[in-house]
Design a protein around this motif. Structure first.
Motif, PDB file in Angstrom:
ATOM      1  N   GLN A  93     -15.208   0.225 -11.419  1.00 25.79           N
ATOM      2  CA  GLN A  93     -15.243  -1.195 -11.081  1.00 25.79           C
ATOM      3  C   GLN A  93     -15.281  -1.428  -9.572  1.00 25.79           C
ATOM      4  N   ILE A  94     -14.492  -0.661  -8.811  1.00 23.95           N
ATOM      5  CA  ILE A  94     -14.391  -0.944  -7.368  1.00 23.95           C
ATOM      6  C   ILE A  94     -15.288  -0.027  -6.531  1.00 23.95           C
ATOM      7  N   SER A  95     -15.979   0.884  -7.190  1.00 22.63           N
ATOM      8  CA  SER A  95     -16.829   1.819  -6.470  1.00 22.63           C
ATOM      9  C   SER A  95     -17.857   1.061  -5.609  1.00 22.63           C
ATOM     10  N   GLY A 123     -11.313   2.017  -0.593  1.00 24.16           N
ATOM     11  CA  GLY A 123     -10.426   2.732   0.319  1.00 24.16           C
ATOM     12  C   GLY A 123      -8.962   2.664  -0.079  1.00 24.16           C
ATOM     13  N   LEU A 124      -8.597   1.639  -0.846  1.00 21.85           N
ATOM     14  CA  LEU A 124      -7.186   1.479  -1.218  1.00 21.85           C
ATOM     15  C   LEU A 124      -6.698   2.607  -2.123  1.00 21.85           C
ATOM     16  N   LEU A 125      -7.646   3.303  -2.739  1.00 18.36           N
ATOM     17  CA  LEU A 125      -7.229   4.394  -3.634  1.00 18.36           C
ATOM     18  C   LEU A 125      -7.323   5.767  -2.963  1.00 18.36           C
ATOM     19  N   THR A 126      -7.632   5.783  -1.655  1.00 11.88           N
ATOM     20  CA  THR A 126      -7.819   7.066  -0.977  1.00 11.88           C
ATOM     21  C   THR A 126      -6.563   7.931  -1.043  1.00 11.88           C
ATOM     22  N   ASP A 127      -5.395   7.348  -0.725  1.00 14.71           N
ATOM     23  CA  ASP A 127      -4.160   8.139  -0.686  1.00 14.71           C
ATOM     24  C   ASP A 127      -3.841   8.741  -2.048  1.00 14.71           C
ATOM     25  N   GLU A 172       5.914  -3.898   8.549  1.00  9.58           N
ATOM     26  CA  GLU A 172       5.592  -3.768   9.980  1.00  9.58           C
ATOM     27  C   GLU A 172       4.604  -2.625  10.187  1.00  9.58           C
ATOM     28  N   ARG A 173       4.874  -1.502   9.514  1.00 13.01           N
ATOM     29  CA  ARG A 173       3.973  -0.347   9.651  1.00 13.01           C
ATOM     30  C   ARG A 173       2.584  -0.669   9.123  1.00 13.01           C
ATOM     31  N   TRP A 174       2.565  -1.352   8.020  1.00 12.98           N
ATOM     32  CA  TRP A 174       1.301  -1.721   7.370  1.00 12.98           C
ATOM     33  C   TRP A 174       0.473  -2.625   8.289  1.00 12.98           C
ATOM     34  N   LYS A 175       1.186  -3.552   8.984  1.00  5.97           N
ATOM     35  CA  LYS A 175       0.470  -4.453   9.900  1.00  5.97           C
ATOM     36  C   LYS A 175      -0.087  -3.666  11.083  1.00  5.97           C
ATOM     37  N   GLU A 176       0.738  -2.707  11.596  1.00  5.44           N
ATOM     38  CA  GLU A 176       0.282  -1.895  12.723  1.00  5.44           C
ATOM     39  C   GLU A 176      -0.986  -1.110  12.381  1.00  5.44           C
ATOM     40  N   LEU A 177      -1.023  -0.623  11.156  1.00  4.81           N
ATOM     41  CA  LEU A 177      -2.199   0.151  10.739  1.00  4.81           C
ATOM     42  C   LEU A 177      -3.398  -0.728  10.483  1.00  4.81           C
ATOM     43  N   GLY A 178      -3.146  -2.055  10.465  1.00  5.05           N
ATOM     44  CA  GLY A 178      -4.252  -2.995  10.307  1.00  5.05           C
ATOM     45  C   GLY A 178      -4.864  -2.995   8.917  1.00  5.05           C
ATOM     46  N   ASP A 179      -4.053  -2.593   7.905  1.00 11.71           N
ATOM     47  CA  ASP A 179      -4.592  -2.580   6.541  1.00 11.71           C
ATOM     48  C   ASP A 179      -4.724  -3.975   5.971  1.00 11.71           C
TER      49      ASP A 179
END
Ligand code: G1P
Length: 276
Positions: free
Chosen positions: A75-77, A83-87, A269-276
């Motif tokens: 579906q998201i391919s 990218g959200l499933l990369t990890d 905060e970390r998530w914002k720093e990473l700009g996700d």
């Protein structure tokens, strides 16, 4: 080198009802990842790529999370969401997952013993996923693996807690071997503040040698009528030696609302720093 890591995950998560009524507490998300994924990433970072999970009734979402979801991926391919499933894909590529079920809740010691069939006769890590840890530099399990490599015995992670909170934890006392490493002389599960040997509390990270299984089998029920890993480790400490390691980093008690919210703020905060 320790290859296996055990995740006791059969508990009901009653402190988070009703959120955990039909969802495993290990699946509660901190920002965009379920708690257990943080723990699995910490294990992976420490080289423990064989993930062994002790589950129970109502915990199927855990096994589904660590598996491919073909429909979803299809579906998201090609979309921005891919990218959200990369990890999680990296985890699936690098780790193996095995499961066993604990049919009765008889304490953490019993949960760990239930995992014996997945671990066998080798040293292993243990992660309690509701303690979410962030290491300074290396992750907490990786730090502990280094201590294990040096001393070749069981290691528990500890931190100082306010005196009045000792009754929430297993507590140790011991003598310092080197900076941050203690040779344990005494361990007590959830002592009353006026009976505690110290304020050094065990948090949900352990490295255990496999002789612990026979010791747990011989360990009678202790605090709350449950088979306690703390009691088994106390026996192991008397027979051999067990170390406590004051880890470098931070731990959030995500089994409590306060800790969960603190973890969410930190990772936001970390998530914002990473700009996700
Ligand atoms: C368990 C252990 C306890 C330890 C704690 C860490 O308790 O029995 O010794 O200090 O985990 O989170 P629980 O929190 O499951 O009651």
């Amino acid at each position: 080198m320790i290859k296996k890591c055990l995740f006791p995950a059969a508990g009901y998560g009653t402190r988070f009802l009703p959120a955990t009524k039909s969802m495993p507490k290990e699946m509660l998300p901190v920002v965009d990842k379920p708690l257990i994924q943080y723990g699995v990433e910490e294990a992976m970072e420490a080289g423990m790529n064989n993930i062994a999970i002790v589950t129970g009734r109502g915990k199927r979402a855990l096994a589904d999370h660590f598996d491919v979801s073909y429909e979803l991926e299809h579906q998201i391919s090609g979309s921005s969401k891919e990218g959200l499933l990369t990890d999680i894909r990296e985890i699936l590529d690098d780790c193996t997952f095995s499961y066993t079920r604990q049919s009765e809740m008889k304490g953490l010691g019993h949960a760990i013993l239930t995992g014996e069939t997945l671990i066998g006769k080798e040293p292993f890590g243990v992660v309690l996923a509701d303690d979410l840890c962030v290491g300074d530099g290396d992750g907490v399990l990786a730090q502990m693996a280094q201590i294990y490599t040096k001393y070749r015995c069981s290691v528990v992670a500890i931190e100082e807690v306010p005196h009045e909170e000792v009754s929430k934890y297993g507590v140790i006392s011991g003598s310092a071997l080197e900076d941050g490493v203690y040779l344990i002389s005494d361990m007590v599960e959830k002592p009353a503040p006026d009976e505690t040997p110290s304020n050094l509390a065990i948090i949900g990270r352990y490295i255990l040698t496999p002789d612990i299984f026979d010791i747990i089998r011989e360990t009678p029920a202790g605090r709350n009528g449950e088979i306690q890993i703390t009691d088994a480790l106390q026996t192991q400490a008397r027979k051999n030696m067990v170390l406590a390691y004051r880890f470098k980093g931070q731990r959030f008690d995500c089994g409590s609302v306060d800790g969960f919210v603190a973890a969410t703020n930190y990772f936001y905060e970390r998530w914002k720093e990473l700009g996700d």
